[in-house]
Write an enzyme that holds these catalytic residues in place. Sequence first.
Site, PDB file in Angstrom:
ATOM      1  N   GLU A   1      -6.401  -6.109   3.018  1.00 45.75           N
ATOM      2  CA  GLU A   1      -6.518  -7.282   2.133  1.00 45.75           C
ATOM      3  C   GLU A   1      -7.633  -7.100   1.107  1.00 45.75           C
ATOM      4  O   GLU A   1      -8.212  -8.069   0.624  1.00 45.75           O
ATOM      5  CB  GLU A   1      -6.749  -8.558   2.951  1.00 45.75           C
ATOM      6  CG  GLU A   1      -5.553  -8.997   3.768  1.00 45.75           C
ATOM      7  CD  GLU A   1      -4.374  -9.416   2.909  1.00 45.75           C
ATOM      8  OE1 GLU A   1      -4.573  -9.992   1.826  1.00 45.75           O
ATOM      9  OE2 GLU A   1      -3.227  -9.154   3.324  1.00 45.75           O
TER      10      GLU A   1
ATOM     11  N   THR B   1     -11.251  -3.273   5.431  1.00 47.21           N
ATOM     12  CA  THR B   1     -10.445  -2.478   4.497  1.00 47.21           C
ATOM     13  C   THR B   1      -9.193  -3.191   4.028  1.00 47.21           C
ATOM     14  O   THR B   1      -8.911  -3.227   2.826  1.00 47.21           O
ATOM     15  CB  THR B   1     -10.062  -1.136   5.149  1.00 47.21           C
ATOM     16  OG1 THR B   1     -11.258  -0.438   5.531  1.00 47.21           O
ATOM     17  CG2 THR B   1      -9.251  -0.278   4.195  1.00 47.21           C
TER      18      THR B   1
ATOM     19  N   GLY C   1       2.610  -2.856   8.275  1.00 45.99           N
ATOM     20  CA  GLY C   1       2.733  -3.552   9.549  1.00 45.99           C
ATOM     21  C   GLY C   1       4.156  -4.040   9.785  1.00 45.99           C
ATOM     22  O   GLY C   1       4.822  -4.517   8.872  1.00 45.99           O
TER      23      GLY C   1
ATOM     24  N   ASP D   1     -10.421  -3.644  -0.006  1.00 43.98           N
ATOM     25  CA  ASP D   1     -11.610  -2.931   0.466  1.00 43.98           C
ATOM     26  C   ASP D   1     -12.853  -3.738   0.112  1.00 43.98           C
ATOM     27  O   ASP D   1     -12.985  -4.269  -0.999  1.00 43.98           O
ATOM     28  CB  ASP D   1     -11.666  -1.552  -0.202  1.00 43.98           C
ATOM     29  CG  ASP D   1     -12.922  -0.796   0.155  1.00 43.98           C
ATOM     30  OD1 ASP D   1     -12.920  -0.117   1.189  1.00 43.98           O
ATOM     31  OD2 ASP D   1     -13.906  -0.895  -0.609  1.00 43.98           O
TER      32      ASP D   1
ATOM     33  N   THR E   1       0.819  -1.214   0.000  1.00 46.46           N
ATOM     34  CA  THR E   1       0.000   0.000   0.000  1.00 46.46           C
ATOM     35  C   THR E   1       0.856   1.268   0.000  1.00 46.46           C
ATOM     36  O   THR E   1       1.871   1.353   0.694  1.00 46.46           O
ATOM     37  CB  THR E   1      -0.917  -0.001   1.231  1.00 46.46           C
ATOM     38  OG1 THR E   1      -1.776  -1.124   1.162  1.00 46.46           O
ATOM     39  CG2 THR E   1      -1.755   1.266   1.305  1.00 46.46           C
TER      40      THR E   1
ATOM     41  N   ARG F   1     -28.836 -11.837  32.730  1.00 43.69           N
ATOM     42  CA  ARG F   1     -29.473 -10.584  33.127  1.00 43.69           C
ATOM     43  C   ARG F   1     -30.992 -10.729  33.191  1.00 43.69           C
ATOM     44  O   ARG F   1     -31.621 -11.196  32.233  1.00 43.69           O
ATOM     45  CB  ARG F   1     -29.103  -9.491  32.123  1.00 43.69           C
ATOM     46  CG  ARG F   1     -29.643  -8.108  32.446  1.00 43.69           C
ATOM     47  CD  ARG F   1     -28.900  -7.482  33.595  1.00 43.69           C
ATOM     48  NE  ARG F   1     -29.179  -6.060  33.718  1.00 43.69           N
ATOM     49  CZ  ARG F   1     -28.630  -5.287  34.637  1.00 43.69           C
ATOM     50  NH1 ARG F   1     -27.773  -5.804  35.504  1.00 43.69           N
ATOM     51  NH2 ARG F   1     -28.923  -4.012  34.699  1.00 43.69           N
TER      52      ARG F   1
ATOM     53  N   SER G   1      -6.200  -0.009  -3.125  1.00 45.39           N
ATOM     54  CA  SER G   1      -6.859  -1.068  -3.887  1.00 45.39           C
ATOM     55  C   SER G   1      -6.308  -1.191  -5.308  1.00 45.39           C
ATOM     56  O   SER G   1      -6.210  -2.292  -5.844  1.00 45.39           O
ATOM     57  CB  SER G   1      -8.371  -0.801  -3.944  1.00 45.39           C
ATOM     58  OG  SER G   1      -8.931  -0.821  -2.649  1.00 45.39           O
TER      59      SER G   1
ATOM     60  N   GLY H   1     -25.665  -0.934  29.583  1.00 42.70           N
ATOM     61  CA  GLY H   1     -24.556  -0.155  30.144  1.00 42.70           C
ATOM     62  C   GLY H   1     -23.327  -1.008  30.409  1.00 42.70           C
ATOM     63  O   GLY H   1     -22.196  -0.550  30.225  1.00 42.70           O
TER      64      GLY H   1
END
Length: 692
Positions: free
Chosen positions: A475, A473, A225, A477, A186, A365, A192, A452
């Site tokens: 590998e 996104t 990366g 889009d 990239t 819950r 892309s 919550g």
Amino acid sequence: MQNPDLNPTAEDESQPIARRFQRLSLHLSPVPRPLAGGDAELQLSMIKCARRAPKLDVDSASLSDYMRGKHREIQERVFQFFSSRPELQTPIEISKDDHRELCMRQLVALVKEAGIRPLRYVVEDPAKYFAITEAAGSIDMSLGIKFGVQYSLWGGSVVNLGTQKHKDKYFDGIDNMEFPGCFAMTELHHGSNVQGLQTMATFDPITDEFIIDTPNDGAIKWWIGNAAVHGKFATVFAKLMLPTHDTKGVSDMGVHAFIVPIRDLNTHQTLPGIEIQDCGHKVGLNGVDNGALRFRSVRIPRDNLLNRFGDVTRDGKYTSTLPTKNKRFAAMLGELVGGRVGLAYSSVSVLKVASTIAIRYSLLRQQFGPPKQPEVSILDYQSHQHKLMPMLASTYAFHFTTLDLVEKYAEMKRTHDEQLIGDVHALSAGLKAYVTSYTAKSLSVCREACGGHGYAAVNRFGSLRNDHDIFQTFEGDNTVLLQQVAGDLLKQYQEKFRGGTFTVTWNYLKVSMNSYLSQPNPVTARWESEDHLRDPKFQLDAFRYRTSRLLQSVAVRLRKHSKTLGAFGAWNRCLNHLLTLAESHIESVILAKFIEAVENAPDASSRAALKLVCDLYALDRIWKDIGTYRNVDYVAPNKAKAIHKLSEYLCFQVRNIAKELIDAFDLPDQVTRAPIAMKSEAYTHYTQYVGF
């Protein structure tokens, strides 16, 4: 019960019942027949029994064995290793720099102490490799991604794009973490559109070297990366430029991959001509050190060209077994499809964790209830079932489909079968796009379903959502990948009229273009019995009918608009239609694989549970797109209503076995890690966490 025909004046309740069933029979059966009173009673009895169907008896252990399969042992090994090393577990609050160092320690420990050697599995047993990746990502999603960068991307590029000389030189160093590396594709201006990359690798025949250059700021390698801190090498994708003796001076041979050292192996200092900057704090995955790379006339040996699909001789001549730049480019990218396979598979793992947390909490819950009665579980509310049960069904559907994709990928790597290669490429693009988009949306639904307490960082929805978000996104889009699927469908559609063959995944189109696109049968369009709606043939036919109709209609639209707008303009005009087509096709594939998984279940208990879940997946999807079916009278109003009612009832039925279904994922507490999802004493764990 007396036959009403024998006593037409009798004011017996059986008369309206019999008449009602007589009318219903016109819709429920392809061959109308009169109903005797006894038949009416029998059918009434059956309906009542169905509505009071007992809870299924599900053997979670047996179902888990079926789902987790042969690689369960290696995953347990990873889980147990990190469970025994609390200092390697990621805390809730951690700085970016500390997270990066911890993530690197986790990876090195996994390889050097736990004895996991992943690169060997990339080559010999891809399914086992993906199972290890899933387990690593369950410990920390940053670890799973860093693991993938090292072995699937950096290691995979050397193994799949290089030749034996590259494997001999780099394989062991990559496998044992002596050679941490990057995958530098990239750029700032191009992601892309890989063919639009601007980084250049110009061959110098005098020194027998390539010169790697970043010609402008737009060509800076971005989001790489392992680059910011830990990487020592990078697979750099650049345009291969060869000197010529004409007026142009150079010839562009297309994008190729090159091994470029970026840091000194001993001192870890950045090498001359390399500029490295840190991309900084991200929305998620901050254990991965993403960086930016600029190259200023960096010289590398000619042998550093990964030359499986194209090579340069000592005297500067280009050689390749593939005749065109486009064919070489397609072959190169085709070898990198494993990244998409891994992301689709890992995304399902994230969805399993989120579903487990949300459903366990929803069973625990209790809120409100009938007057003077105990409070009820929030999962007993229809609205909550509607949020979570179709999601649970989708999780199961995705599990079996991505598992099949992994097995297909492994077979493709083993056999190099051309038809299978095409199938895996299209399927991996579609499933990666569809599954990661679904998971991203579902993470927010799960957070909301936990109220919550779902907002507490310790209960993990925030980190899961932020870490997973980028799956949509990298590998590829998702919108671009779905367009690839649509393009492949249109290509197959054209082949149909030329008498060509279909790749495996598209086989149903051979039939669909002939039978599915005929006028809907007005009789079957009104059938509404539960047996019919739960028939896999009806479900799959409905999915495939929708795909076939979308394909045929978009082909007509593209042909029409291309006359005035040209090919690009027509595609853009029909883009939303094309994306819907791709998603519809992928849903058809998912359902077909789920039905197959139900049929192959090893015992009656697992088969019954999976059939229930599969029916919910299918009918929920049909109901969500009921307008499409109503618009063409594929489904009559009475049948649409029956589908809606049955899908709600199936939600209730799946809720009854929800605990057993999530238990079958077999996720230990150290993997889910959310106090509200603990298998026992959840509230106690939660209060202890905050200090009580």
